[in-house]
Motif scaffolding. Sequence first.
Motif, PDB file in Angstrom:
ATOM      1  N   ARG A 170       0.857  -1.427   0.050  1.00 44.60           N
ATOM      2  CA  ARG A 170      -0.269  -0.239  -0.108  1.00 44.60           C
ATOM      3  C   ARG A 170       0.561   1.121   0.298  1.00 44.60           C
ATOM      4  O   ARG A 170       1.904   1.498   1.259  1.00 44.60           O
ATOM      5  CB  ARG A 170      -0.202  -0.235   1.038  1.00 44.60           C
ATOM      6  CG  ARG A 170      -1.820  -1.223   1.476  1.00 44.60           C
ATOM      7  CD  ARG A 170      -2.350  -1.286   2.473  1.00 44.60           C
ATOM      8  NE  ARG A 170      -2.576  -0.114   3.323  1.00 44.60           N
ATOM      9  CZ  ARG A 170      -1.995  -1.222   4.743  1.00 44.60           C
ATOM     10  NH1 ARG A 170      -1.768  -2.485   4.187  1.00 44.60           N
ATOM     11  NH2 ARG A 170      -2.045  -0.726   5.283  1.00 44.60           N
ATOM     12  N   PHE A 171       0.786   2.016  -1.048  1.00 44.79           N
ATOM     13  CA  PHE A 171       1.831   3.454  -0.918  1.00 44.79           C
ATOM     14  C   PHE A 171       0.765   4.443  -1.510  1.00 44.79           C
ATOM     15  O   PHE A 171      -0.755   4.472  -1.312  1.00 44.79           O
ATOM     16  CB  PHE A 171       2.038   3.649  -2.927  1.00 44.79           C
ATOM     17  CG  PHE A 171       3.184   1.426  -3.414  1.00 44.79           C
ATOM     18  CD1 PHE A 171       4.541   2.034  -3.067  1.00 44.79           C
ATOM     19  CD2 PHE A 171       2.617   0.932  -3.691  1.00 44.79           C
ATOM     20  CE1 PHE A 171       5.347   0.930  -3.114  1.00 44.79           C
ATOM     21  CE2 PHE A 171       3.136  -0.486  -3.616  1.00 44.79           C
ATOM     22  CZ  PHE A 171       4.848  -0.101  -3.595  1.00 44.79           C
ATOM     23  N   SER A 172       1.371   5.585  -0.425  1.00 41.26           N
ATOM     24  CA  SER A 172       0.848   7.100  -1.205  1.00 41.26           C
ATOM     25  C   SER A 172       1.834   7.979  -0.627  1.00 41.26           C
ATOM     26  O   SER A 172       2.603   7.857   0.674  1.00 41.26           O
ATOM     27  CB  SER A 172      -0.802   6.961  -0.093  1.00 41.26           C
ATOM     28  OG  SER A 172      -0.433   6.905   1.542  1.00 41.26           O
ATOM     29  N   HIS A 173       1.619   9.236  -1.055  1.00 39.00           N
ATOM     30  CA  HIS A 173       2.154  10.260  -0.696  1.00 39.00           C
ATOM     31  C   HIS A 173       1.111  11.572   0.542  1.00 39.00           C
ATOM     32  O   HIS A 173       1.400  12.214   0.271  1.00 39.00           O
ATOM     33  CB  HIS A 173       2.061  11.216  -1.530  1.00 39.00           C
ATOM     34  CG  HIS A 173       3.596  10.704  -2.668  1.00 39.00           C
ATOM     35  ND1 HIS A 173       4.527  10.572  -2.040  1.00 39.00           N
ATOM     36  CD2 HIS A 173       3.591  10.307  -3.686  1.00 39.00           C
ATOM     37  CE1 HIS A 173       5.848  10.313  -2.380  1.00 39.00           C
ATOM     38  NE2 HIS A 173       5.156  10.559  -3.991  1.00 39.00           N
ATOM     39  N   ALA A 174       0.463  10.385   1.356  1.00 43.79           N
ATOM     40  CA  ALA A 174      -0.022  10.819   2.549  1.00 43.79           C
ATOM     41  C   ALA A 174       0.372  11.920   3.541  1.00 43.79           C
ATOM     42  O   ALA A 174      -0.010  12.891   3.943  1.00 43.79           O
ATOM     43  CB  ALA A 174      -0.635  10.116   3.478  1.00 43.79           C
ATOM     44  N   GLU A 175       1.796  11.850   3.254  1.00 42.18           N
ATOM     45  CA  GLU A 175       2.706  12.803   4.103  1.00 42.18           C
ATOM     46  C   GLU A 175       2.421  14.468   3.150  1.00 42.18           C
ATOM     47  O   GLU A 175       2.136  15.891   3.741  1.00 42.18           O
ATOM     48  CB  GLU A 175       3.925  12.994   3.833  1.00 42.18           C
ATOM     49  CG  GLU A 175       4.929  13.511   2.555  1.00 42.18           C
ATOM     50  CD  GLU A 175       4.330  12.735   1.146  1.00 42.18           C
ATOM     51  OE1 GLU A 175       4.941  12.596  -0.159  1.00 42.18           O
ATOM     52  OE2 GLU A 175       4.023  11.787   1.286  1.00 42.18           O
ATOM     53  N   GLN A 176       1.414  14.461   1.964  1.00 44.46           N
ATOM     54  CA  GLN A 176       1.310  16.211   1.034  1.00 44.46           C
ATOM     55  C   GLN A 176       0.543  16.303   2.143  1.00 44.46           C
ATOM     56  O   GLN A 176       0.273  17.602   1.468  1.00 44.46           O
ATOM     57  CB  GLN A 176       0.969  15.974  -0.017  1.00 44.46           C
ATOM     58  CG  GLN A 176       2.381  14.953  -0.799  1.00 44.46           C
ATOM     59  CD  GLN A 176       3.215  16.605  -0.819  1.00 44.46           C
ATOM     60  OE1 GLN A 176       2.919  16.778  -1.303  1.00 44.46           O
ATOM     61  NE2 GLN A 176       5.293  15.882  -0.015  1.00 44.46           N
ATOM     62  N   LEU A 178      -0.250  17.285   4.794  1.00 42.84           N
ATOM     63  CA  LEU A 178      -0.118  17.917   6.019  1.00 42.84           C
ATOM     64  C   LEU A 178       0.563  18.896   5.728  1.00 42.84           C
ATOM     65  O   LEU A 178       0.727  20.095   6.684  1.00 42.84           O
ATOM     66  CB  LEU A 178       1.930  17.594   6.685  1.00 42.84           C
ATOM     67  CG  LEU A 178       1.240  16.058   7.339  1.00 42.84           C
ATOM     68  CD1 LEU A 178       2.549  14.890   7.758  1.00 42.84           C
ATOM     69  CD2 LEU A 178      -0.015  15.820   7.910  1.00 42.84           C
ATOM     70  N   GLY A 179       0.326  19.507   4.162  1.00 42.39           N
ATOM     71  CA  GLY A 179       0.586  21.212   4.576  1.00 42.39           C
ATOM     72  C   GLY A 179       1.380  21.041   2.927  1.00 42.39           C
ATOM     73  O   GLY A 179       2.639  22.051   2.686  1.00 42.39           O
ATOM     74  N   LEU A 180       2.309  20.405   2.616  1.00 42.18           N
ATOM     75  CA  LEU A 180       2.702  20.486   1.460  1.00 42.18           C
ATOM     76  C   LEU A 180       1.807  20.591  -0.175  1.00 42.18           C
ATOM     77  O   LEU A 180       2.753  21.346  -0.428  1.00 42.18           O
ATOM     78  CB  LEU A 180       3.393  18.792   1.104  1.00 42.18           C
ATOM     79  CG  LEU A 180       4.460  18.781   2.549  1.00 42.18           C
ATOM     80  CD1 LEU A 180       5.336  17.821   2.356  1.00 42.18           C
ATOM     81  CD2 LEU A 180       6.135  20.237   2.726  1.00 42.18           C
ATOM     82  N   ALA A 181       1.383  19.543  -0.319  1.00 46.06           N
ATOM     83  CA  ALA A 181       0.807  19.976  -1.467  1.00 46.06           C
ATOM     84  C   ALA A 181       1.349  19.851  -2.696  1.00 46.06           C
ATOM     85  O   ALA A 181       0.691  20.976  -3.873  1.00 46.06           O
ATOM     86  CB  ALA A 181      -0.840  20.713  -1.309  1.00 46.06           C
ATOM     87  N   GLY A 182       2.178  18.866  -2.714  1.00 48.81           N
ATOM     88  CA  GLY A 182       2.965  19.094  -4.272  1.00 48.81           C
ATOM     89  C   GLY A 182       3.826  19.751  -4.049  1.00 48.81           C
ATOM     90  O   GLY A 182       5.272  19.494  -5.336  1.00 48.81           O
ATOM     91  N   ASN A 183       4.929  20.003  -2.803  1.00 52.44           N
ATOM     92  CA  ASN A 183       6.115  20.500  -2.769  1.00 52.44           C
ATOM     93  C   ASN A 183       6.748  19.157  -2.031  1.00 52.44           C
ATOM     94  O   ASN A 183       6.580  18.770  -0.664  1.00 52.44           O
ATOM     95  CB  ASN A 183       6.089  22.041  -1.264  1.00 52.44           C
ATOM     96  CG  ASN A 183       7.384  22.251  -0.882  1.00 52.44           C
ATOM     97  OD1 ASN A 183       7.956  21.694  -1.067  1.00 52.44           O
ATOM     98  ND2 ASN A 183       7.174  23.271  -0.241  1.00 52.44           N
ATOM     99  N   THR A 184       7.854  18.781  -2.697  1.00 53.54           N
ATOM    100  CA  THR A 184       8.244  17.550  -2.088  1.00 53.54           C
ATOM    101  C   THR A 184       9.866  17.680  -2.277  1.00 53.54           C
ATOM    102  O   THR A 184      10.182  18.988  -3.348  1.00 53.54           O
ATOM    103  CB  THR A 184       8.721  16.688  -3.248  1.00 53.54           C
ATOM    104  OG1 THR A 184       8.113  15.109  -2.663  1.00 53.54           O
ATOM    105  CG2 THR A 184       7.688  16.336  -4.334  1.00 53.54           C
ATOM    106  N   TRP A 185      10.285  16.452  -2.444  1.00 58.80           N
ATOM    107  CA  TRP A 185      12.414  16.659  -2.049  1.00 58.80           C
ATOM    108  C   TRP A 185      12.581  16.478  -3.825  1.00 58.80           C
ATOM    109  O   TRP A 185      14.128  17.459  -3.988  1.00 58.80           O
ATOM    110  CB  TRP A 185      13.146  15.563  -1.998  1.00 58.80           C
ATOM    111  CG  TRP A 185      11.867  16.057  -0.145  1.00 58.80           C
ATOM    112  CD1 TRP A 185      11.335  15.685   0.564  1.00 58.80           C
ATOM    113  CD2 TRP A 185      13.304  16.288   0.828  1.00 58.80           C
ATOM    114  NE1 TRP A 185      11.404  16.008   1.439  1.00 58.80           N
ATOM    115  CE2 TRP A 185      12.553  16.476   1.983  1.00 58.80           C
ATOM    116  CE3 TRP A 185      14.221  17.361   0.379  1.00 58.80           C
ATOM    117  CZ2 TRP A 185      13.175  17.403   3.363  1.00 58.80           C
ATOM    118  CZ3 TRP A 185      15.142  18.184   2.052  1.00 58.80           C
ATOM    119  CH2 TRP A 185      13.916  18.037   2.752  1.00 58.80           C
ATOM    120  N   HIS A 186      11.959  15.634  -4.257  1.00 59.94           N
ATOM    121  CA  HIS A 186      12.734  15.415  -5.677  1.00 59.94           C
ATOM    122  C   HIS A 186      11.492  15.266  -6.758  1.00 59.94           C
ATOM    123  O   HIS A 186      11.210  14.396  -7.309  1.00 59.94           O
ATOM    124  CB  HIS A 186      13.052  13.565  -5.562  1.00 59.94           C
ATOM    125  CG  HIS A 186      12.500  13.046  -4.802  1.00 59.94           C
ATOM    126  ND1 HIS A 186      11.852  12.957  -3.757  1.00 59.94           N
ATOM    127  CD2 HIS A 186      11.713  11.803  -5.633  1.00 59.94           C
ATOM    128  CE1 HIS A 186      11.221  12.033  -3.660  1.00 59.94           C
ATOM    129  NE2 HIS A 186      11.161  11.545  -4.738  1.00 59.94           N
TER     130      HIS A 186
END
Length: 317
Positions: A170-176, A178-186
Amino acid sequence: MPRQHSTPCGVRYSHLYRIGAEEVRLTVDDDAVLLETDGPVARLILNRPAKHNAIRFDDLDRLVELLHEAEEDDSVRVIILQGRGKSFCAGHDYDDAVRSYGLEPGADGEKPRRPSQRSRLARDRRLGMNYMAFHYSLKPVIAQIQGVCVGAGLYIAELVDLAICADTARFSHAEQRLGLAGNTWHLNTQIMKYGPKRARELLLLGEEFNGTQAAEWGLVNRSVPEEDLEATVEEWARKVAQHPRDALVTGKAVWQMALDSLGGTQQFWRGYVGHTLGTNLRFEPDEFNFLRERSHLGTRDAFADRDSHYNGNGKSR
């Protein structure tokens, strides 16, 4: 008896086992992260199964140190990254992140002073360099993924050379959420891996997807029944290890040069600045604020409340 000796990182214990005609060395530095070597194959193991291998900042630092150790071991040709227990990695241990960023209220409930931008940038630069270490490892890395793969765990899975998962993963970018909404490391890697529209979907919605979808979307090379996962990864690792040592390292170096021509390194420099900005937002009264919810409900219930909100089942705070 284990052999003990000192390193700049502290005390280490090496265990040497023999399986048939082959020696297996187990190096243990911190129970949360382990390094095993078995002939040409090294295994980096996340070892917090009770926490679904949620990773703390110190764990990630140590994981990268052990990655470098495997890179420098001339007997190792390929590295497997895996999580012990039911899950690969449930992302960052949020309680550890709150403490590390100085956001935990004092013992008397006093609201903490907001960390300085310089301290946050320093911390996030280090975090970004840890992710970059997997992107630019000297030797091929294969991720073996079962159970939950979220946040930091998914970042690493996106950055390594090869990945094989269980159909039930089970995969997800649920951390987004938390207030990131497409702002990520890579973002460069994610755009190339998924395509721009799919990458935006995964980051903006943060919805869960399974192993079969991960294979269809290019996140993993293969999705297999869970009972076949370990054997499949082992087979691939042994095949990769048939290449000459110099060929593996020079092949990876040329691959990295190609990545850099596409902005490979620069994405991490943008990423750490973006992470500092994205985790230092001002929330309006009608917006969901995870830190505020956590202070009222505790971490577990706040995560449930977050997902209810983003799945359209809750009200804006």
